[in-house]
Scaffold this motif. Structure first.
Motif: not given
Length: 282
Positions: A107-111, A135-138, A153-160, A167-176
């Motif tokens: 769902a990385s293309n969503l807000p 899941a993917e963030l960034g 590009a600015p804003g593309v990379r994942t913010d820690p 991860v806390a809000d979704t409960g995913v098991d791994s993160l791209a």
């Protein structure tokens, strides 16, 4: 060997301080090459089938999934089955009956807020069925059908901090995570942000996944593993090997019409790629 769950393979890799390579499967020959390469390397691997691959097969997951599962079960290597880059909820729900132990819900293309809600729903569905959810963030750009995206590009990379909350809000098991790689690269020239990987590793409790690894040099992958990446996804490198072998054969032998003649070296070329990445991540 029976199918192993992706969660188990990731757990083993994490406990042993090494990586786990995952390879995208488009054809039966891809699956056979992954199994052959894994057997030669003496390593476990993940067979991934993407939503784009399912679309290529007419939108029906069953034939390619059952073929990949049959190859995995016949192999001496520990292999798991993963459904990759799923955006279609109906396809997500088809994963369980076909024996997938993990999915990457994209769902990385969503807000951000919509991404969290959609991913949390996918995680709840998956966990009810013992399915590991990635899941993917960034934004790791370069997927077919997407506009070109600069990995720097600015804003593309994942913010820690955002990743920790996600991860806390979704409960995913791994993160791209987006750390400088891009999908569909045919040259291995990507430069990763290893400081960012270390920062993500410090803030995120689940395993980190590197997408677009075909375009990342060996030394960069080793450094990424040392910094905290666990799962390494490889797709385009297989296709480069496959297509190069077919092109070479048909250039040398213009009279051949039997596809087995050129699919054999194509499968072997992919198996060599698999062995290389498994040795690299191991």
């Amino acid at each position: 060997m029976p199918l192993i769950t992706t969660g188990e393979l990731i757990g083993r890799a994490r406990a042993e301080g090494r990586g786990l390579a995952a390879f995208n499967v488009i054809t039966l020959e891809h699956a056979e090459a992954v199994a052959l390469g894994a057997e030669r390397a003496g390593r476990a691997a993940v067979l991934q089938i993407s939503e784009n691959a399912v679309r290529f097969h007419g939108g029906d997951l069953t034939p390619i999934a059952q073929a990949a599962a049959a190859v995995a079960r016949a192999s001496a290597a520990p292999l798991s089955l993963h459904l990759d880059h799923v955006t279609d909820v109906d396809l997500l729900r088809a994963a369980h009956p076909e024996g997938f132990s993990s999915v990457m819900f994209d769902a990385s293309n969503l807000p951000y807020a919509e991404n969290v809600k959609a991913t949390a729903d996918a995680v709840r569905w998956g966990h009810e069925r013992d399915i590991w959810v990635e899941a993917e963030l960034g934004r790791v750009g370069g997927k077919e059908g997407e506009a070109p995206l600069d990995a720097h590009a600015p804003g593309v990379r994942t913010d820690p901090d955002e990743a920790a909350a996600y991860v806390a809000d979704t409960g995913v098991d791994s993160l791209a995570v987006a750390v400088g790689s891009s999908h569909a690269m045919t040259s291995r020239t990507a430069s990763l942000d290893h400081e960012l990987i270390r920062a993500l590793r410090a803030r995120v409790p689940v395993p980190l996944v590197l997408h677009g690894s075909s375009g990342v040099p060996d030394a960069e992958i080793r450094a990424a593993l040392a910094a905290g990446v666990v799962k390494v996804n490889v797709g385009t490198a297989l296709n480069t090997g496959f297509t190069g072998a077919v092109r070479h054969f048909l250039t040398e032998d213009t009279a051949t019409v039997d596809p087995r003649k050129y699919l054999t070296p194509a499968r072997e070329a992919m198996a060599e790629v698999v062995t290389h990445f498994l040795q690299l991540t191991g």
